[in-house]
Design a protein around this motif. Structure first.
Motif, mmCIF file in Angstrom:
data_model
loop_
_atom_site.group_PDB
_atom_site.id
_atom_site.type_symbol
_atom_site.label_atom_id
_atom_site.label_comp_id
_atom_site.label_asym_id
_atom_site.label_seq_id
_atom_site.Cartn_x
_atom_site.Cartn_y
_atom_site.Cartn_z
ATOM 1 N N THR A 129 -22.999 -18.806 -1.906
ATOM 2 C CA THR A 129 -24.135 -19.354 -1.178
ATOM 3 C C THR A 129 -24.158 -18.844 0.261
ATOM 4 N N ASN A 130 -22.991 -18.772 0.879
ATOM 5 C CA ASN A 130 -22.900 -18.285 2.252
ATOM 6 C C ASN A 130 -23.253 -16.801 2.369
ATOM 7 N N ARG A 131 -23.157 -16.060 1.270
ATOM 8 C CA ARG A 131 -23.467 -14.633 1.263
ATOM 9 C C ARG A 131 -24.911 -14.357 0.824
ATOM 10 N N LYS B 238 -29.425 -10.717 -0.442
ATOM 11 C CA LYS B 238 -30.866 -10.455 -0.428
ATOM 12 C C LYS B 238 -31.165 -9.079 0.154
ATOM 13 N N ASN B 239 -30.310 -8.618 1.056
ATOM 14 C CA ASN B 239 -30.521 -7.334 1.725
ATOM 15 C C ASN B 239 -29.692 -6.202 1.132
ATOM 16 N N THR B 240 -29.099 -6.415 -0.026
ATOM 17 C CA THR B 240 -28.314 -5.372 -0.688
ATOM 18 C C THR B 240 -29.259 -4.320 -1.249
ATOM 19 N N GLU B 241 -29.031 -3.079 -0.869
ATOM 20 C CA GLU B 241 -29.914 -1.990 -1.292
ATOM 21 C C GLU B 241 -29.980 -1.884 -2.814
ATOM 22 N N GLY B 242 -31.192 -1.926 -3.333
ATOM 23 C CA GLY B 242 -31.416 -1.732 -4.759
ATOM 24 C C GLY B 242 -31.228 -2.957 -5.632
ATOM 25 N N LEU B 243 -30.760 -4.079 -5.069
ATOM 26 C CA LEU B 243 -30.556 -5.280 -5.872
ATOM 27 C C LEU B 243 -31.894 -5.958 -6.125
ATOM 28 N N GLU C 164 -31.913 -1.313 -9.113
ATOM 29 C CA GLU C 164 -32.958 -0.317 -9.345
ATOM 30 C C GLU C 164 -32.454 0.869 -10.154
ATOM 31 N N ASN C 165 -31.177 1.241 -9.952
ATOM 32 C CA ASN C 165 -30.609 2.363 -10.709
ATOM 33 C C ASN C 165 -29.088 2.285 -10.699
ATOM 34 N N ILE C 166 -28.464 3.114 -11.493
ATOM 35 C CA ILE C 166 -27.011 3.060 -11.655
ATOM 36 C C ILE C 166 -26.278 3.493 -10.381
ATOM 37 N N HIS C 167 -26.854 4.416 -9.625
ATOM 38 C CA HIS C 167 -26.229 4.861 -8.377
ATOM 39 C C HIS C 167 -26.057 3.686 -7.408
ATOM 40 N N LEU C 168 -27.111 2.880 -7.238
ATOM 41 C CA LEU C 168 -27.041 1.740 -6.327
ATOM 42 C C LEU C 168 -26.120 0.650 -6.864
ATOM 43 N N ALA C 169 -26.036 0.519 -8.181
ATOM 44 C CA ALA C 169 -25.090 -0.436 -8.773
ATOM 45 C C ALA C 169 -23.657 -0.026 -8.462
ATOM 46 N N HIS C 170 -23.348 1.252 -8.636
ATOM 47 C CA HIS C 170 -21.998 1.744 -8.330
ATOM 48 C C HIS C 170 -21.688 1.600 -6.841
ATOM 49 N N GLN C 171 -22.688 1.844 -6.014
ATOM 50 C CA GLN C 171 -22.510 1.710 -4.568
ATOM 51 C C GLN C 171 -22.111 0.278 -4.215
ATOM 52 N N TYR C 172 -22.811 -0.712 -4.788
ATOM 53 C CA TYR C 172 -22.498 -2.114 -4.529
ATOM 54 C C TYR C 172 -21.091 -2.458 -5.029
ATOM 55 N N LEU C 173 -20.770 -2.037 -6.242
ATOM 56 C CA LEU C 173 -19.459 -2.365 -6.799
ATOM 57 C C LEU C 173 -18.337 -1.766 -5.968
ATOM 58 N N GLY C 174 -18.537 -0.561 -5.454
ATOM 59 C CA GLY C 174 -17.529 0.052 -4.594
ATOM 60 C C GLY C 174 -17.252 -0.813 -3.375
#
Length: 104
Positions: free
Chosen positions: A26-28, A33-38, A59-69
């Motif tokens: 909740t605190n995050r 909300k501002n995570t690119e591509g979420l 939006e795509n797998i690249h942005l998903a991998h970016q977030y997970l990293g």
């Protein structure tokens, strides 16, 4: 394939109480909300298995991998008290969507 919406299911057990993990999420909220591509995030708990998780749509797998990293390397994961051997991550491209009459 890289431009297809991507779903990420992340689940784990934590050494923190479930309500503490939910409070951290909740605190995050504004950061997420501002995570690119979420596009969307669903958080969930399973009291029977003591599992906590999230299903993300990007939006795509690249942005998903970016977030997970970032999740794994910038200390966000450890803040949730993740027990490392319980962390499971599934990633896949969305092939279709079915909406019910009451689903918005």
């Amino acid at each position: 394939m890289e431009n297809k919406k991507t779903i990420v299911n992340l689940r784990f057990k934590s050494n923190l109480p479930t309500d503490e993990v939910c409070k951290i999420s909740t605190n995050r909220k504004e950061i997420l909300k501002n995570t690119e591509g979420l596009i969307s995030l669903f958080c969930y708990t399973n009291e029977e298995t003591k599992t906590i998780g999230g299903t993300y749509i990007f939006e795509n797998i690249h942005l998903a991998h970016q977030y997970l990293g970032k999740f794994l390397t910038e200390g966000i994961g450890p803040k949730y008290g993740i027990i490392p051997v319980t962390l499971k991550i599934d990633i896949g491209s969305l092939k279709g969507e079915i909406k019910g009459d009451n689903i918005e």
